[in-house]
Design a protein around this motif. Structure first.
Motif, PDB file in Angstrom:
ATOM      1  N   SER A 188      -6.351  10.060  -4.750  1.00  0.00           N
ATOM      2  CA  SER A 188      -6.740   8.681  -5.064  1.00  0.00           C
ATOM      3  C   SER A 188      -5.509   7.797  -5.115  1.00  0.00           C
ATOM      4  CB  SER A 188      -7.463   8.640  -6.415  1.00  0.00           C
ATOM      5  OG  SER A 188      -7.792   7.317  -6.776  1.00  0.00           O
ATOM      6  N   PHE A 189      -5.584   6.652  -4.424  1.00  0.00           N
ATOM      7  CA  PHE A 189      -4.436   5.748  -4.331  1.00  0.00           C
ATOM      8  C   PHE A 189      -4.871   4.320  -4.669  1.00  0.00           C
ATOM      9  CE2 PHE A 189      -3.922   9.314  -1.444  1.00  0.00           C
ATOM     10  CZ  PHE A 189      -2.736   9.865  -1.919  1.00  0.00           C
ATOM     11  N   VAL A 190      -5.475   4.175  -5.833  1.00  0.00           N
ATOM     12  CA  VAL A 190      -5.931   2.866  -6.302  1.00  0.00           C
ATOM     13  C   VAL A 190      -4.715   2.044  -6.725  1.00  0.00           C
ATOM     14  CG1 VAL A 190      -7.327   1.668  -8.011  1.00  0.00           C
ATOM     15  CG2 VAL A 190      -8.135   3.826  -7.044  1.00  0.00           C
ATOM     16  N   GLU A 191      -4.680   0.789  -6.293  1.00  0.00           N
ATOM     17  CA  GLU A 191      -3.580  -0.106  -6.643  1.00  0.00           C
ATOM     18  C   GLU A 191      -4.127  -1.401  -7.225  1.00  0.00           C
ATOM     19  OE1 GLU A 191      -0.496   0.452  -6.707  1.00  0.00           O
ATOM     20  OE2 GLU A 191      -0.063   2.105  -5.329  1.00  0.00           O
ATOM     21  N   THR A 192      -3.226  -2.205  -7.790  1.00  0.00           N
ATOM     22  CA  THR A 192      -3.603  -3.475  -8.392  1.00  0.00           C
ATOM     23  C   THR A 192      -3.751  -4.550  -7.320  1.00  0.00           C
ATOM     24  OG1 THR A 192      -1.324  -4.198  -8.678  1.00  0.00           O
ATOM     25  CG2 THR A 192      -2.283  -2.873 -10.457  1.00  0.00           C
ATOM     26  N   PRO A 193      -4.448  -5.641  -7.630  1.00  0.00           N
ATOM     27  CA  PRO A 193      -4.490  -6.764  -6.691  1.00  0.00           C
ATOM     28  C   PRO A 193      -3.098  -7.291  -6.347  1.00  0.00           C
ATOM     29  CG  PRO A 193      -6.227  -6.993  -8.322  1.00  0.00           C
ATOM     30  CD  PRO A 193      -5.384  -5.840  -8.767  1.00  0.00           C
ATOM     31  N   ASP A 194      -2.172  -7.293  -7.313  1.00  0.00           N
ATOM     32  CA  ASP A 194      -0.809  -7.746  -7.023  1.00  0.00           C
ATOM     33  C   ASP A 194      -0.140  -6.838  -5.999  1.00  0.00           C
ATOM     34  OD1 ASP A 194      -0.976  -9.897  -8.726  1.00  0.00           O
ATOM     35  OD2 ASP A 194       0.107  -8.945 -10.378  1.00  0.00           O
ATOM     36  N   ALA A 195      -0.361  -5.524  -6.106  1.00  0.00           N
ATOM     37  CA  ALA A 195       0.229  -4.598  -5.147  1.00  0.00           C
ATOM     38  C   ALA A 195      -0.340  -4.826  -3.755  1.00  0.00           C
ATOM     39  CB  ALA A 195      -0.008  -3.164  -5.592  1.00  0.00           C
ATOM     40  N   TYR A 196      -1.631  -5.128  -3.678  1.00  0.00           N
ATOM     41  CA  TYR A 196      -2.241  -5.442  -2.388  1.00  0.00           C
ATOM     42  C   TYR A 196      -1.613  -6.702  -1.797  1.00  0.00           C
ATOM     43  CZ  TYR A 196      -6.089  -2.084  -2.016  1.00  0.00           C
ATOM     44  OH  TYR A 196      -6.820  -0.939  -1.844  1.00  0.00           O
ATOM     45  N   GLN A 197      -1.446  -7.713  -2.617  1.00  0.00           N
ATOM     46  CA  GLN A 197      -0.854  -8.952  -2.104  1.00  0.00           C
ATOM     47  C   GLN A 197       0.573  -8.734  -1.610  1.00  0.00           C
ATOM     48  OE1 GLN A 197      -1.951 -12.716  -4.307  1.00  0.00           O
ATOM     49  NE2 GLN A 197      -2.720 -11.237  -5.795  1.00  0.00           N
ATOM     50  N   ASP A 198       1.333  -7.920  -2.340  1.00  0.00           N
ATOM     51  CA  ASP A 198       2.698  -7.616  -1.911  1.00  0.00           C
ATOM     52  C   ASP A 198       2.692  -6.857  -0.583  1.00  0.00           C
ATOM     53  OD1 ASP A 198       3.701  -8.824  -4.166  1.00  0.00           O
ATOM     54  OD2 ASP A 198       4.044  -6.947  -5.258  1.00  0.00           O
ATOM     55  N   ALA A 199       1.779  -5.877  -0.440  1.00  0.00           N
ATOM     56  CA  ALA A 199       1.716  -5.087   0.793  1.00  0.00           C
ATOM     57  C   ALA A 199       1.279  -5.946   1.971  1.00  0.00           C
ATOM     58  CB  ALA A 199       0.762  -3.902   0.606  1.00  0.00           C
ATOM     59  N   LEU A 200       0.336  -6.849   1.743  1.00  0.00           N
ATOM     60  CA  LEU A 200      -0.101  -7.746   2.806  1.00  0.00           C
ATOM     61  C   LEU A 200       1.030  -8.680   3.228  1.00  0.00           C
ATOM     62  CD1 LEU A 200      -3.652  -8.523   1.411  1.00  0.00           C
ATOM     63  CD2 LEU A 200      -3.211  -7.586   3.688  1.00  0.00           C
ATOM     64  N   ALA A 201       1.747  -9.216   2.250  1.00  0.00           N
ATOM     65  CA  ALA A 201       2.861 -10.111   2.572  1.00  0.00           C
ATOM     66  C   ALA A 201       3.952  -9.367   3.337  1.00  0.00           C
ATOM     67  CB  ALA A 201       3.429 -10.715   1.291  1.00  0.00           C
ATOM     68  N   HIS A 202       4.221  -8.143   2.944  1.00  0.00           N
ATOM     69  CA  HIS A 202       5.236  -7.335   3.632  1.00  0.00           C
ATOM     70  C   HIS A 202       4.851  -7.098   5.086  1.00  0.00           C
ATOM     71  CE1 HIS A 202       7.522  -3.631   4.668  1.00  0.00           C
ATOM     72  NE2 HIS A 202       8.446  -4.186   3.916  1.00  0.00           N
ATOM     73  N   ALA A 203       3.541  -6.997   5.342  1.00  0.00           N
ATOM     74  CA  ALA A 203       3.049  -6.756   6.705  1.00  0.00           C
ATOM     75  C   ALA A 203       2.982  -8.034   7.535  1.00  0.00           C
ATOM     76  CB  ALA A 203       1.666  -6.108   6.643  1.00  0.00           C
ATOM     77  N   GLY A 204       3.188  -9.189   6.918  1.00  0.00           N
ATOM     78  CA  GLY A 204       3.178 -10.445   7.660  1.00  0.00           C
ATOM     79  C   GLY A 204       1.970 -11.319   7.437  1.00  0.00           C
ATOM     80  N   PHE A 205       1.108 -10.959   6.470  1.00  0.00           N
ATOM     81  CA  PHE A 205      -0.077 -11.764   6.181  1.00  0.00           C
ATOM     82  C   PHE A 205       0.206 -12.775   5.072  1.00  0.00           C
ATOM     83  CE2 PHE A 205      -2.101  -7.983   8.027  1.00  0.00           C
ATOM     84  CZ  PHE A 205      -3.073  -8.554   8.843  1.00  0.00           C
ATOM     85  N   ASP A 206      -0.477 -13.909   5.143  1.00  0.00           N
ATOM     86  CA  ASP A 206      -0.536 -14.863   4.039  1.00  0.00           C
ATOM     87  C   ASP A 206      -1.839 -14.642   3.288  1.00  0.00           C
ATOM     88  OD1 ASP A 206       1.872 -16.165   4.750  1.00  0.00           O
ATOM     89  OD2 ASP A 206       0.806 -17.388   6.225  1.00  0.00           O
ATOM     90  N   VAL A 207      -1.773 -14.437   1.990  1.00  0.00           N
ATOM     91  CA  VAL A 207      -2.970 -14.225   1.175  1.00  0.00           C
ATOM     92  C   VAL A 207      -3.563 -15.576   0.810  1.00  0.00           C
ATOM     93  CG1 VAL A 207      -3.894 -13.266  -0.957  1.00  0.00           C
ATOM     94  CG2 VAL A 207      -2.130 -12.016   0.307  1.00  0.00           C
ATOM     95  N   LEU A 208      -4.839 -15.763   1.137  1.00  0.00           N
ATOM     96  CA  LEU A 208      -5.517 -17.040   0.918  1.00  0.00           C
ATOM     97  C   LEU A 208      -6.447 -17.022  -0.289  1.00  0.00           C
ATOM     98  CD1 LEU A 208      -6.574 -17.771   4.623  1.00  0.00           C
ATOM     99  CD2 LEU A 208      -4.430 -18.411   3.463  1.00  0.00           C
ATOM    100  N   ARG A 209      -6.985 -15.822  -0.605  1.00  0.00           N
ATOM    101  CA  ARG A 209      -8.004 -15.773  -1.656  1.00  0.00           C
ATOM    102  C   ARG A 209      -8.063 -14.371  -2.240  1.00  0.00           C
ATOM    103  NH1 ARG A 209     -14.307 -17.666  -0.708  1.00  0.00           N
ATOM    104  NH2 ARG A 209     -15.224 -16.767  -2.587  1.00  0.00           N
ATOM    105  N   VAL A 210      -8.225 -14.287  -3.571  1.00  0.00           N
ATOM    106  CA  VAL A 210      -8.427 -13.017  -4.266  1.00  0.00           C
ATOM    107  C   VAL A 210      -9.590 -13.220  -5.235  1.00  0.00           C
ATOM    108  CG1 VAL A 210      -7.432 -11.253  -5.758  1.00  0.00           C
ATOM    109  CG2 VAL A 210      -5.971 -12.433  -4.085  1.00  0.00           C
TER     110      VAL A 210
END
Length: 261
Positions: A188-210
């Protein structure tokens, strides 16, 4: 995925299509997409949650949508039926891929929905080949989410929206196991919403909505287990009960994220 074989063992099953079609009361002829939704929407909130996610993507006929970890193909078929878009589904489970293809054929959507066997970190797709992407309840099985999101970023066109719905960690404490996505903590690799936003930003995405989807899930009456027991077996009721308990304890939440490449 580092745990590909674990995931394949968890998401495996004999005669899945036959069991689902029988439970849906299908005969030998065509099957309506809606008849399959109790069985092919493998995530919290079911078809209503899928619809909420699809509505964020601006789908129209001619759009090419990627479904990462497409499972049995339920969200892909719903997207194709509602919006007339083309969908490429990719999943790591051979049993799920075979079942998704058979169910798609029975719904008459093979001209719009294609399902491929593949790993989310090595998608069988060309660069910049998709206009949109979605992911539903996949990240909990992926240890390196930045690598997954980087691969999604590679295969979508610049400016493409990417919507995902995963179970995320929203409180401290030990999760009870088994969970729907893992029988033991090491898978199991459950992460926080902040960790998701960081991973998305690292990949080149802009987070628009959570968006925390717990209120919407509660309003819908909570998760349904009967259909998913058909897919996963009788022990799924206990796995789902642990997930519900963790959600009620404030440890987990289904969280919807919209990002843009």
């Amino acid at each position: 995925m580092a745990t590909t074989e674990q995931v394949r063992r968890l998401y495996a099953g004999r005669d899945l299509a036959a069991r689902i079609l029988a439970a849906a009361g299908a005969g030998a002829g065509p099957v309506d997409v809606d008849a399959l939704t109790p069985y092919d929407q493998l995530h919290a909130g079911g078809a209503p949650a899928t619809t909420a996610l699809l509505d964020l993507l601006g789908l129209t006929a001619g759009i090419v949508l990627l479904d990462v970890g497409c499972g049995l193909g339920g969200p892909a078929r719903l997207a194709a039926r509602r919006h007339g878009c083309h969908v490429t589904g990719v999943d790591v489970s051979p049993d799920f891929v075979d079942t998704a293809r058979e169910l798609t054929d029975r719904t008459g959507l093979t001209d719009l929905v294609t399902v491929e066997l593949g790993d989310g970190e090595r998608l069988p797709c060309a660069d910049a080949s998709h206009d949109r992407a979605m992911q539903l309840h996949v990240g909990m099985n992926v240890p390196d989410k930045a690598a997954l999101f980087a691969e999604v970023h590679r295969v979508v066109r610049p400016g493409a929206p990417f919507a995902l719905l995963d179970q995320m960690r929203v409180g401290e404490g030990d999760l009870p196991f088994p969970q729907p996505w893992a029988t033991t903590p090491d898978a199991s690799f459950v992460e926080t919403p902040d960790a998701y936003q960081d991973a998305l930003a690292h990949a080149g995405f802009d987070v628009l909505r959570v968006e925390d989807r717990r209120p919407a899930l509660a309003a819908s009456g909570g998760p349904r287990q009967e259909g998913l027991v058909v897919v996963f077996g009788d022990d799924f009721a206990a796995r789902l009960a642990n997930s519900v308990a963790a959600t009620r304890a404030g440890l987990l939440a289904p969280v919807l994220v919209l990002a843009r490449a």
